[in-house]
Design an enzyme around this catalytic site. Structure first.
Site, PDB file in Angstrom:
ATOM      1  N   ASN A  96      -3.006   7.426   0.305  1.00 57.73           N
ATOM      2  CA  ASN A  96      -1.178   7.233  -0.742  1.00 57.73           C
ATOM      3  C   ASN A  96      -2.420   6.892  -2.054  1.00 57.73           C
ATOM      4  O   ASN A  96      -3.847   5.931  -1.952  1.00 57.73           O
ATOM      5  CB  ASN A  96      -0.532   6.206  -0.205  1.00 57.73           C
ATOM      6  CG  ASN A  96       0.380   6.502  -0.860  1.00 57.73           C
ATOM      7  OD1 ASN A  96       0.910   7.475  -1.865  1.00 57.73           O
ATOM      8  ND2 ASN A  96       1.453   4.895  -1.356  1.00 57.73           N
ATOM      9  N   THR A 109       6.846   1.639   3.323  1.00 56.72           N
ATOM     10  CA  THR A 109       8.258   1.919   2.522  1.00 56.72           C
ATOM     11  C   THR A 109       8.079   3.197   1.803  1.00 56.72           C
ATOM     12  O   THR A 109       9.785   4.359   2.158  1.00 56.72           O
ATOM     13  CB  THR A 109       9.316   0.590   2.031  1.00 56.72           C
ATOM     14  OG1 THR A 109       8.542  -0.319   2.159  1.00 56.72           O
ATOM     15  CG2 THR A 109      10.579   1.145   1.665  1.00 56.72           C
ATOM     16  N   GLU A 117       8.850   0.663  10.594  1.00 56.92           N
ATOM     17  CA  GLU A 117       7.855   0.231   9.107  1.00 56.92           C
ATOM     18  C   GLU A 117       7.792  -1.307   9.748  1.00 56.92           C
ATOM     19  O   GLU A 117       8.369  -1.945   9.636  1.00 56.92           O
ATOM     20  CB  GLU A 117       8.445   0.195   7.696  1.00 56.92           C
ATOM     21  CG  GLU A 117       7.700  -0.394   6.377  1.00 56.92           C
ATOM     22  CD  GLU A 117       7.965  -0.671   5.201  1.00 56.92           C
ATOM     23  OE1 GLU A 117       9.132  -0.200   4.937  1.00 56.92           O
ATOM     24  OE2 GLU A 117       7.149  -1.552   4.347  1.00 56.92           O
ATOM     25  N   GLY A 118       7.054  -1.354   9.562  1.00 61.36           N
ATOM     26  CA  GLY A 118       5.833  -3.109  10.059  1.00 61.36           C
ATOM     27  C   GLY A 118       5.666  -3.903   8.487  1.00 61.36           C
ATOM     28  O   GLY A 118       6.749  -2.854   7.545  1.00 61.36           O
ATOM     29  N   VAL A 177       0.628  -1.202   0.050  1.00 61.60           N
ATOM     30  CA  VAL A 177      -0.049  -0.146   0.067  1.00 61.60           C
ATOM     31  C   VAL A 177       0.814   1.412   0.425  1.00 61.60           C
ATOM     32  O   VAL A 177       0.855   2.402  -0.902  1.00 61.60           O
ATOM     33  CB  VAL A 177      -1.019   0.199   1.282  1.00 61.60           C
ATOM     34  CG1 VAL A 177      -1.638   0.586   1.178  1.00 61.60           C
ATOM     35  CG2 VAL A 177      -2.015  -1.505   0.925  1.00 61.60           C
ATOM     36  N   ASN A 228      11.454   6.730  -7.604  1.00 68.03           N
ATOM     37  CA  ASN A 228      12.139   6.541  -6.346  1.00 68.03           C
ATOM     38  C   ASN A 228      11.746   7.567  -5.159  1.00 68.03           C
ATOM     39  O   ASN A 228      11.163   8.506  -5.708  1.00 68.03           O
ATOM     40  CB  ASN A 228      13.767   7.241  -6.242  1.00 68.03           C
ATOM     41  CG  ASN A 228      14.481   7.930  -7.042  1.00 68.03           C
ATOM     42  OD1 ASN A 228      14.033   8.378  -6.663  1.00 68.03           O
ATOM     43  ND2 ASN A 228      14.679   7.557  -7.591  1.00 68.03           N
ATOM     44  N   LYS A 233      13.403  -1.324  10.099  1.00 69.26           N
ATOM     45  CA  LYS A 233      12.277  -2.231   9.845  1.00 69.26           C
ATOM     46  C   LYS A 233      12.363  -3.693  10.280  1.00 69.26           C
ATOM     47  O   LYS A 233      13.017  -4.457   9.817  1.00 69.26           O
ATOM     48  CB  LYS A 233      12.362  -2.644   8.364  1.00 69.26           C
ATOM     49  CG  LYS A 233      12.097  -3.851   7.184  1.00 69.26           C
ATOM     50  CD  LYS A 233      10.543  -3.256   6.736  1.00 69.26           C
ATOM     51  CE  LYS A 233       9.738  -4.813   6.064  1.00 69.26           C
ATOM     52  NZ  LYS A 233       8.266  -3.739   5.716  1.00 69.26           N
ATOM     53  N   PHE A 293      -1.192   9.437  -6.727  1.00 67.73           N
ATOM     54  CA  PHE A 293      -0.610   8.538  -7.697  1.00 67.73           C
ATOM     55  C   PHE A 293       0.377   8.678  -8.081  1.00 67.73           C
ATOM     56  O   PHE A 293       0.205   9.710  -9.619  1.00 67.73           O
ATOM     57  CB  PHE A 293      -1.474   7.873  -8.303  1.00 67.73           C
ATOM     58  CG  PHE A 293      -0.586   6.333  -9.296  1.00 67.73           C
ATOM     59  CD1 PHE A 293      -0.536   5.517  -8.899  1.00 67.73           C
ATOM     60  CD2 PHE A 293      -1.117   6.528 -10.637  1.00 67.73           C
ATOM     61  CE1 PHE A 293       0.716   4.614  -9.394  1.00 67.73           C
ATOM     62  CE2 PHE A 293      -0.347   5.313 -11.726  1.00 67.73           C
ATOM     63  CZ  PHE A 293       0.348   4.424 -10.544  1.00 67.73           C
TER      64      PHE A 293
HETATM   65  N1  LIG Z   1       2.012   7.007  -4.231  1.00 60.28           N
HETATM   66  C1  LIG Z   1       2.843   6.434  -5.629  1.00 60.28           C
HETATM   67  N2  LIG Z   1       2.638   6.763  -6.427  1.00 60.28           N
HETATM   68  C2  LIG Z   1       3.428   5.615  -7.446  1.00 60.28           C
HETATM   69  N3  LIG Z   1       3.582   4.604  -7.469  1.00 60.28           N
HETATM   70  C3  LIG Z   1       3.839   4.309  -4.743  1.00 60.28           C
HETATM   71  C4  LIG Z   1       3.163   5.082  -4.883  1.00 60.28           C
HETATM   72  N4  LIG Z   1       3.109   4.446  -3.690  1.00 60.28           N
HETATM   73  C5  LIG Z   1       3.841   3.310  -3.551  1.00 60.28           C
HETATM   74  N5  LIG Z   1       4.281   3.268  -4.587  1.00 60.28           N
HETATM   75  C6  LIG Z   1       4.941   2.137  -4.784  1.00 60.28           C
HETATM   76  O1  LIG Z   1       3.958   0.801  -4.951  1.00 60.28           O
HETATM   77  C7  LIG Z   1       5.168  -0.553  -4.865  1.00 60.28           C
HETATM   78  C8  LIG Z   1       4.723  -0.766  -3.468  1.00 60.28           C
HETATM   79  O2  LIG Z   1       5.068   0.177  -2.282  1.00 60.28           O
HETATM   80  P1  LIG Z   1       5.788   0.014  -1.180  1.00 60.28           P
HETATM   81  O3  LIG Z   1       6.712  -1.085  -1.138  1.00 60.28           O
HETATM   82  O4  LIG Z   1       6.102   1.155   0.141  1.00 60.28           O
HETATM   83  O5  LIG Z   1       4.399  -0.535  -0.380  1.00 60.28           O
HETATM   84  P2  LIG Z   1       5.037  -1.651   1.049  1.00 60.28           P
HETATM   85  O6  LIG Z   1       3.612  -1.061   1.731  1.00 60.28           O
HETATM   86  O7  LIG Z   1       5.472  -1.117   1.712  1.00 60.28           O
HETATM   87  O8  LIG Z   1       4.709  -2.894   0.438  1.00 60.28           O
HETATM   88  P3  LIG Z   1       5.485  -3.998   1.665  1.00 60.28           P
HETATM   89  O9  LIG Z   1       3.945  -5.096   2.505  1.00 60.28           O
HETATM   90  O10 LIG Z   1       5.763  -5.172   0.667  1.00 60.28           O
HETATM   91  O11 LIG Z   1       6.356  -3.592   2.312  1.00 60.28           O
HETATM   92  C9  LIG Z   1       6.071  -0.084  -4.786  1.00 60.28           C
HETATM   93  O12 LIG Z   1       6.788   0.102  -5.821  1.00 60.28           O
HETATM   94  C10 LIG Z   1       6.048   2.230  -5.175  1.00 60.28           C
HETATM   95  O13 LIG Z   1       7.045   1.878  -5.568  1.00 60.28           O
HETATM   96 MG   LIG Z   2       7.128  -1.994   2.729  1.00 61.48          MG
END
Ligand SMILES: Nc1ncnc2c1ncn2[C@@H]1O[C@H](COP(=O)(O)OP(=O)(O)OP(=O)(O)O)[C@@H](O)[C@H]1O
Ligand SMILES: [Mg+2]
Length: 230
Positions: free
Chosen positions: A174, A16, A114-115, A13, A211, A37, A205
């Protein structure tokens, strides 16, 4: 200054992405911010830390803490921590998390933790992410999706926190798409109306996301960073 545990309504979601961008923004404001983490699972990365998330977090926060401190538990299988422990025949040892967290707290003024997965991701048979947040004594920030289904997931997450008396600092929505459907348009206001939890910000989005550099201006514009650290 306060520290936060960043959880989400599901995996992928944006925990990270947002945790690392918040860390970079606070670092820009001159805050000594640390990241953690506590538990990661997945494929071992060829470069940097074993967990890709940990590399992103440390790079964004510009910290030089050891991998053992930032990510005390890494289980090399792309499944939940509990399933990974079972498959690898390992016992979940939460003590190591608190030991390393204490060390990081002594080095940094604000910790962003981060969880993994969501609020009820099992770390062992009877110990969940929510139990870890409670035992770490942190306030939580919940990252949600704006799309259909998010009201259900967000309210279940909020209720789980409330059941355990975990303080919720706020919710960040987000991946918001201005051109999204009606469910998406209503999500932030309806979440606030029903839960009464402040929406700390709505982040778009970002189509060409590569990055966190592309995310920093959105976080700076949409989130009151000073209130987070006051
Ligand atoms: N606002 C955004 N716009 C575009 N892409 C995004 C956005 N937020 C997150 N992403 C993309 O979505 C994907 C998942 O995001 P992220 O890794 O932050 O999720 P997470 O909750 O940390 O996942 P995990 O549970 O695996 O730790 C990543 O490839 C990230 O680059
Ligand atoms: Mg993550």
């Amino acid at each position: 200054m306060k520290s936060y545990f960043i959880t989400a309504t599901d995996t992928g979601v944006g925990k990270t992405t947002i945790t690392s961008t918040l860390a970079a923004c606070l670092q820009k404001l001159g805050v000594n911010v640390g990241v953690m983490k506590p538990i990661a699972t997945g494929i071992v990365q060829k470069t940097g830390f074993k967990s890709a998330d940990v590399s992103i977090l440390c790079h964004a926060a510009k910290v030089h803490d050891s991998e053992d401190e930032v990510n005390p538990i890494f289980l090399p299988l792309p499944v939940s921590p509990y399933d990974a422990s079972k498959a690898l025949n390992l016992k979940f040892d939460k003590k190591i998390i608190f030991e390393q967290f204490k060390k990081l707290q002594n080095k940094h003024d604000v910790m962003l933790v981060e969880g993994i997965g969501g609020i009820l991701t099992p770390l062992s048979r009877d110990y969940f992410v929510a139990d870890l947040i409670k035992e770490m004594g942190l306030e939580t920030i919940i990252i949600t999706r704006p799309t259909l289904g998010t009201l259900n997931h967000t309210m279940m997450t909020v209720n789980t926190c409330r059941d355990r008396k975990i303080l919720i600092a706020g919710i960040i929505v987000n991946n918001y798409d201005e051109n999204g459907g009606p469910a998406e348009k209503n999500a932030p206001s309806t979440i606030y109306e029903i839960t009464g939890i402040p929406i700390l910000g709505v982040l778009p989005f970002v189509r060409d996301y590569e990055n966190i550099t592309t995310m920093i201006p959105h976080v700076e514009k949409n989130i009151d960073l000073k209130s987070l650290i006051s």
